[in-house]
Motif scaffolding. Sequence first.
Motif, PDB file in Angstrom:
ATOM      1  N   THR A  93       0.803  -1.231   0.000  1.00  0.00           N
ATOM      2  CA  THR A  93       0.000   0.000   0.000  1.00  0.00           C
ATOM      3  C   THR A  93       0.832   1.276   0.000  1.00  0.00           C
ATOM      4  OG1 THR A  93      -0.161  -0.080   2.428  1.00  0.00           O
ATOM      5  CG2 THR A  93      -1.946  -1.106   1.167  1.00  0.00           C
ATOM      6  N   HIS A  94       2.142   1.184   0.182  1.00  0.00           N
ATOM      7  CA  HIS A  94       3.023   2.353   0.155  1.00  0.00           C
ATOM      8  C   HIS A  94       4.039   2.160  -0.963  1.00  0.00           C
ATOM      9  CE1 HIS A  94       1.501   4.008   3.971  1.00  0.00           C
ATOM     10  NE2 HIS A  94       1.371   2.748   4.319  1.00  0.00           N
ATOM     11  N   PRO A  95       3.769   2.727  -2.143  1.00  0.00           N
ATOM     12  CA  PRO A  95       4.554   2.399  -3.334  1.00  0.00           C
ATOM     13  C   PRO A  95       5.990   2.884  -3.324  1.00  0.00           C
ATOM     14  CG  PRO A  95       2.980   4.153  -3.806  1.00  0.00           C
ATOM     15  CD  PRO A  95       2.648   3.646  -2.441  1.00  0.00           C
ATOM     16  N   SER A  96       6.397   3.638  -2.305  1.00  0.00           N
ATOM     17  CA  SER A  96       7.796   4.062  -2.228  1.00  0.00           C
ATOM     18  C   SER A  96       8.576   3.262  -1.194  1.00  0.00           C
ATOM     19  CB  SER A  96       7.881   5.558  -1.881  1.00  0.00           C
ATOM     20  OG  SER A  96       7.333   5.809  -0.598  1.00  0.00           O
ATOM     21  N   ASN A 111      12.031   3.347   2.835  1.00  0.00           N
ATOM     22  CA  ASN A 111      11.044   4.240   2.240  1.00  0.00           C
ATOM     23  C   ASN A 111      11.821   5.364   1.577  1.00  0.00           C
ATOM     24  OD1 ASN A 111       9.042   6.041   1.536  1.00  0.00           O
ATOM     25  ND2 ASN A 111       7.949   5.912   3.483  1.00  0.00           N
ATOM     26  N   PHE A 112      12.030   5.257   0.258  1.00  0.00           N
ATOM     27  CA  PHE A 112      12.852   6.242  -0.415  1.00  0.00           C
ATOM     28  C   PHE A 112      12.086   7.525  -0.739  1.00  0.00           C
ATOM     29  CE2 PHE A 112      11.266   3.430  -3.781  1.00  0.00           C
ATOM     30  CZ  PHE A 112      10.722   4.337  -4.676  1.00  0.00           C
ATOM     31  N   GLY A 113      10.829   7.588  -0.338  1.00  0.00           N
ATOM     32  CA  GLY A 113      10.053   8.796  -0.556  1.00  0.00           C
ATOM     33  C   GLY A 113      10.237   9.838   0.527  1.00  0.00           C
ATOM     34  N   ILE A 114      10.933   9.483   1.608  1.00  0.00           N
ATOM     35  CA  ILE A 114      11.203  10.420   2.699  1.00  0.00           C
ATOM     36  C   ILE A 114      12.691  10.386   3.016  1.00  0.00           C
ATOM     37  CG2 ILE A 114       8.900  10.202   3.684  1.00  0.00           C
ATOM     38  CD1 ILE A 114      10.004   8.313   5.747  1.00  0.00           C
ATOM     39  N   LYS A 115      13.157  11.361   3.788  1.00  0.00           N
ATOM     40  CA  LYS A 115      14.578  11.477   4.074  1.00  0.00           C
ATOM     41  C   LYS A 115      15.006  10.720   5.318  1.00  0.00           C
ATOM     42  CE  LYS A 115      15.286  15.925   1.770  1.00  0.00           C
ATOM     43  NZ  LYS A 115      15.757  17.325   1.911  1.00  0.00           N
ATOM     44  N   PRO A 373       3.502  -1.869  -6.782  1.00  0.00           N
ATOM     45  CA  PRO A 373       2.091  -2.081  -7.141  1.00  0.00           C
ATOM     46  C   PRO A 373       1.523  -1.033  -8.091  1.00  0.00           C
ATOM     47  CG  PRO A 373       2.406  -2.494  -4.803  1.00  0.00           C
ATOM     48  CD  PRO A 373       3.700  -1.918  -5.314  1.00  0.00           C
ATOM     49  N   MET A 374       2.062   0.189  -8.075  1.00  0.00           N
ATOM     50  CA  MET A 374       1.604   1.228  -8.999  1.00  0.00           C
ATOM     51  C   MET A 374       2.130   0.999 -10.411  1.00  0.00           C
ATOM     52  SD  MET A 374      -0.319   3.403  -7.363  1.00  0.00           S
ATOM     53  CE  MET A 374      -0.224   4.895  -8.342  1.00  0.00           C
ATOM     54  N   GLY A 375       3.193   0.228 -10.530  1.00  0.00           N
ATOM     55  CA  GLY A 375       3.767  -0.045 -11.839  1.00  0.00           C
ATOM     56  C   GLY A 375       4.664   1.043 -12.375  1.00  0.00           C
ATOM     57  N   ASP A 376       5.023   2.030 -11.534  1.00  0.00           N
ATOM     58  CA  ASP A 376       5.849   3.128 -12.022  1.00  0.00           C
ATOM     59  C   ASP A 376       7.267   3.113 -11.456  1.00  0.00           C
ATOM     60  OD1 ASP A 376       5.457   3.902  -9.399  1.00  0.00           O
ATOM     61  OD2 ASP A 376       4.154   5.589  -9.877  1.00  0.00           O
ATOM     62  N   THR A 377       7.585   2.154 -10.593  1.00  0.00           N
ATOM     63  CA  THR A 377       8.912   2.073  -9.996  1.00  0.00           C
ATOM     64  C   THR A 377       9.419   0.648 -10.089  1.00  0.00           C
ATOM     65  OG1 THR A 377       8.368   3.834  -8.435  1.00  0.00           O
ATOM     66  CG2 THR A 377      10.264   2.466  -7.900  1.00  0.00           C
ATOM     67  N   LEU A 378      10.618   0.487 -10.589  1.00  0.00           N
ATOM     68  CA  LEU A 378      11.222  -0.831 -10.746  1.00  0.00           C
ATOM     69  C   LEU A 378      12.406  -0.966  -9.799  1.00  0.00           C
ATOM     70  CD1 LEU A 378      11.561  -3.534 -12.293  1.00  0.00           C
ATOM     71  CD2 LEU A 378      13.039  -2.286 -13.894  1.00  0.00           C
ATOM     72  N   ALA A 379      12.360  -1.985  -8.949  1.00  0.00           N
ATOM     73  CA  ALA A 379      13.491  -2.306  -8.074  1.00  0.00           C
ATOM     74  C   ALA A 379      14.174  -3.547  -8.611  1.00  0.00           C
ATOM     75  CB  ALA A 379      13.015  -2.538  -6.645  1.00  0.00           C
ATOM     76  N   SER A 390      11.207   5.155 -10.735  1.00  0.00           N
ATOM     77  CA  SER A 390       9.874   5.657 -10.422  1.00  0.00           C
ATOM     78  C   SER A 390       9.520   6.867 -11.249  1.00  0.00           C
ATOM     79  CB  SER A 390       9.766   6.009  -8.931  1.00  0.00           C
ATOM     80  OG  SER A 390      10.604   7.095  -8.616  1.00  0.00           O
ATOM     81  N   SER A 391       8.228   7.060 -11.424  1.00  0.00           N
ATOM     82  CA  SER A 391       7.727   8.211 -12.168  1.00  0.00           C
ATOM     83  C   SER A 391       7.172   9.234 -11.192  1.00  0.00           C
ATOM     84  CB  SER A 391       6.634   7.753 -13.131  1.00  0.00           C
ATOM     85  OG  SER A 391       5.572   7.180 -12.419  1.00  0.00           O
ATOM     86  N   PRO A 392       6.866  10.470 -11.627  1.00  0.00           N
ATOM     87  CA  PRO A 392       6.246  11.452 -10.754  1.00  0.00           C
ATOM     88  C   PRO A 392       5.004  10.861 -10.100  1.00  0.00           C
ATOM     89  CG  PRO A 392       6.867  12.443 -12.838  1.00  0.00           C
ATOM     90  CD  PRO A 392       7.091  10.967 -12.974  1.00  0.00           C
ATOM     91  N   PRO A 393       4.661  11.180  -8.852  1.00  0.00           N
ATOM     92  CA  PRO A 393       5.128  12.357  -8.138  1.00  0.00           C
ATOM     93  C   PRO A 393       6.378  12.183  -7.314  1.00  0.00           C
ATOM     94  CG  PRO A 393       3.423  11.304  -6.870  1.00  0.00           C
ATOM     95  CD  PRO A 393       3.573  10.496  -8.144  1.00  0.00           C
TER      96      PRO A 393
END
Length: 414
Positions: A93-96, A111-115, A373-379, A390-393
């Motif tokens: 549920t948390h795509p980052s 969680n690479f969406g935060i610092k 799960p969003m399909g915009d980020t590949l690990a 990953s794509s925006p945002p």
Amino acid sequence: EIGAENMCLFCLAGSSRRFDSGCLWAGLSSLRVPPLCSSIVRALHQHKLGTAAWPSLQQGLQQSFLNSLASYRIFQKAAPFDRRATSLAWHPTHPSTLAVGSKGGDILLWNFGIKDKPTFIKGIGAGGSITGLKFNPLNTNQFFTSSMEGTTRLQDFKGNTLRVFASSDTCNVWFCSLDISVKSRLVVTGDNVGHVILLNMDGRELWNLRMHKKKVTHVALNPCCDWLLATASVDQTVKIWDLRQVRGKSSFLHSLPHRHPVNAAHFSPDGAQLLTTDQKSEIRVYSACRWDCPPSLIPHPHRHFQHLTPIKASWHPRYNLIVVGRYPDPNFKSCSPHELRTIDVFDGSSGKIMYQLYDPESSGIMSLNEFNPMGDTLASVMGECTLGQSSPPYSPRFSAGSPKLSAAPSTPRI
């Protein structure tokens, strides 16, 4: 040379996005770049008017995604492990947020969406390899692991063991794979001697049967029909089971023989197809409604090597696309001199290669590749490394280099 330098994250960038790493995906002379598609707005309008069928619209969306792959860039690099990475899982549920397990039993929650610093859970070292990793959909601050330590267990983000589902109690038997079903509240795990164990979420064992002659490398429950189980093994077979009718090792619905040992068997997101990866040079796509029909065969070099995390192909969560790392093989029929270790994207219907991703600064073998799960980020796992795109945002707010780690019991913000 097979080892990796670090862990990386890649970001899909628009024209207005900036990157501190400055490293772009290198263009390849042999790259098959998909042609520009017609306007997706036009496709949506035609679908609304009834002049375009849904499959045509879906194909247009897929083509648009393929075109966007040319914009992928390196986002982040890190080297958290002293041994190679062996497993990878995205948070549902948390795509980052993703979790990565290592051969030493270490687990990184990032969680690479935060610092905030990633959480690092220290393993036991030698003999603790994490062979399977799944977040708990019923409590996303928990995750399941199977390991060479001889357990399949549920843990929290502080590293505490909440429940041991299976334990071998001997160093000669360990667990190699796991999957879970939220709807049926089931946990399934396979070991290195061919046994598969089915348990409920309370830890009660429902059955323990030897379903293969050798190691069970992968178990997968169908996402739409969770009573349908696929098991893959180094005995060169993939078997399909109906959990409602399992009575013994011969009660499988279908046995799918392969030419070589099999690393993985993944159901597609819609449950209609099964993707298998062997340990040599073949990817197969089976139709779930026609198991007896010959599968689609995709020749691809990804041979097994003892000190390399086994290469496994996976599905894109939204499109009929397959992603897999390439391990160039001079004995492979279509091998070219100085072939690159790319990440290959195939069309799941035609088997044609649609795109290849490659970065000269991260040129190792990409053993595991998973879209979020969003399909915009590949690990992607590369030795001790993991790659993400990953794509925006999502905004690349980190500079290249290794992030500082915080050891459990600190918990990442999710």
